[in-house]
Design a protein around this motif. Structure first.
Motif, short mmCIF file in Angstrom:
data_model
loop_
_atom_site.label_atom_id
_atom_site.label_comp_id
_atom_site.label_asym_id
_atom_site.label_seq_id
_atom_site.Cartn_x
_atom_site.Cartn_y
_atom_site.Cartn_z
N GLU A 21 15.73 27.15 -89.71
CA GLU A 21 16.13 28.06 -88.63
C GLU A 21 15.14 29.19 -88.43
O GLU A 21 14.95 29.68 -87.33
CB GLU A 21 17.53 28.61 -88.91
N PHE A 25 13.59 30.22 -84.88
CA PHE A 25 13.76 31.57 -84.34
C PHE A 25 12.40 32.19 -84.04
O PHE A 25 12.21 32.79 -82.99
CB PHE A 25 14.55 32.44 -85.33
N TRP A 62 19.29 36.91 -84.47
CA TRP A 62 18.93 36.31 -85.75
C TRP A 62 20.18 36.00 -86.57
O TRP A 62 20.31 34.93 -87.13
CB TRP A 62 18.00 37.23 -86.52
N TRP A 65 22.05 33.05 -84.99
CA TRP A 65 21.19 31.94 -84.58
C TRP A 65 21.84 30.57 -84.71
O TRP A 65 21.69 29.72 -83.83
CB TRP A 65 19.88 31.98 -85.36
N GLU A 69 21.89 28.46 -80.94
CA GLU A 69 20.62 27.76 -80.80
C GLU A 69 20.54 26.87 -79.55
O GLU A 69 19.46 26.53 -79.11
CB GLU A 69 20.31 26.94 -82.03
N PRO A 72 19.81 30.25 -76.60
CA PRO A 72 19.51 31.56 -77.18
C PRO A 72 19.08 32.61 -76.17
O PRO A 72 19.40 33.79 -76.31
CB PRO A 72 18.39 31.27 -78.18
#
Length: 182
Positions: A21, A25, A62, A65, A69, A72
């Motif tokens: 992740e 990100f 964050w 997330w 996802e 976003p």
């Protein structure tokens, strides 16, 4: 028994894929941060505040997330608008009263002739919600339904807020031409 790290997991067909992740990100931030910073700047009209606003939104993204996802950017835009709208409640300790006035500085002739300055003066007089609608609809070129999703309201609310904002901008003295004033 050996413990395998994420990079040590073999790529086996049919096996569940292990996601990183943090990399996803970071890629999102690298790809979209300039666009999101522009949105933050259009809302705040201050580079430092825009950077703070974007940093706050990305921090919240964050932590969320794994849930966001799939979309976003919409989530971060919504956080930008909501955080901007609520910052006025935050107590400001940056300014201190003083008996001495600061130097007024020298005005540039380029600043005086810049027509966009007049637009920003008019935009600053709009209520926060109307300014958010104008920024999202006309500067970010989002549709009415996308704007409604970002703001968390109905499409009709976006339409009415945009209509009211444009009506206020039409009669704003900063945007009046010399022919209208005569």
């Amino acid at each position: 028994m050996t413990v395998m790290g994420v990079s040590d997991v073999p790529d086996v067909p049919g096996a569940p894929r292990v996601r990183d992740e943090g990399v996803e990100f970071d890629a999102f931030v690298a790809a979209r941060s300039s666009t999101l910073l522009r949105t933050a700047y259009l809302l705040t009209r201050d580079h430092a505040l825009a950077e703070d606003l974007l940093q706050t939104a990305l921090t919240k993204a964050w932590f969320a997330w794994s849930r966001i996802e799939t979309a976003p950017e919409a989530y971060v835009r919504k956080v930008l608008v909501n955080t901007y709208a609520t910052w006025w409640r935050r107590r400001w300790n940056g300014e201190r009263a003083s008996s001495d006035l600061p130097d007024p500085g020298i005005a540039s002739s380029a600043d005086a002739s810049d027509a966009s300055h007049d637009l920003w003066q008019a935009m600053e007089r709009l209520p926060r919600r109307q300014r958010a609608v104008v920024v999202l609809r006309y500067f970010e070129d989002l549709s009415e339904s996308e704007t409604a999703a970002v703001l968390g309201c109905a499409v009709g609310t976006v339409k009415s807020q945009a209509s009211k904002a444009l009506a206020k901008l039409r009669i704003d003295p900063a945007l009046a031409t010399s022919e209208e004033l005569s």
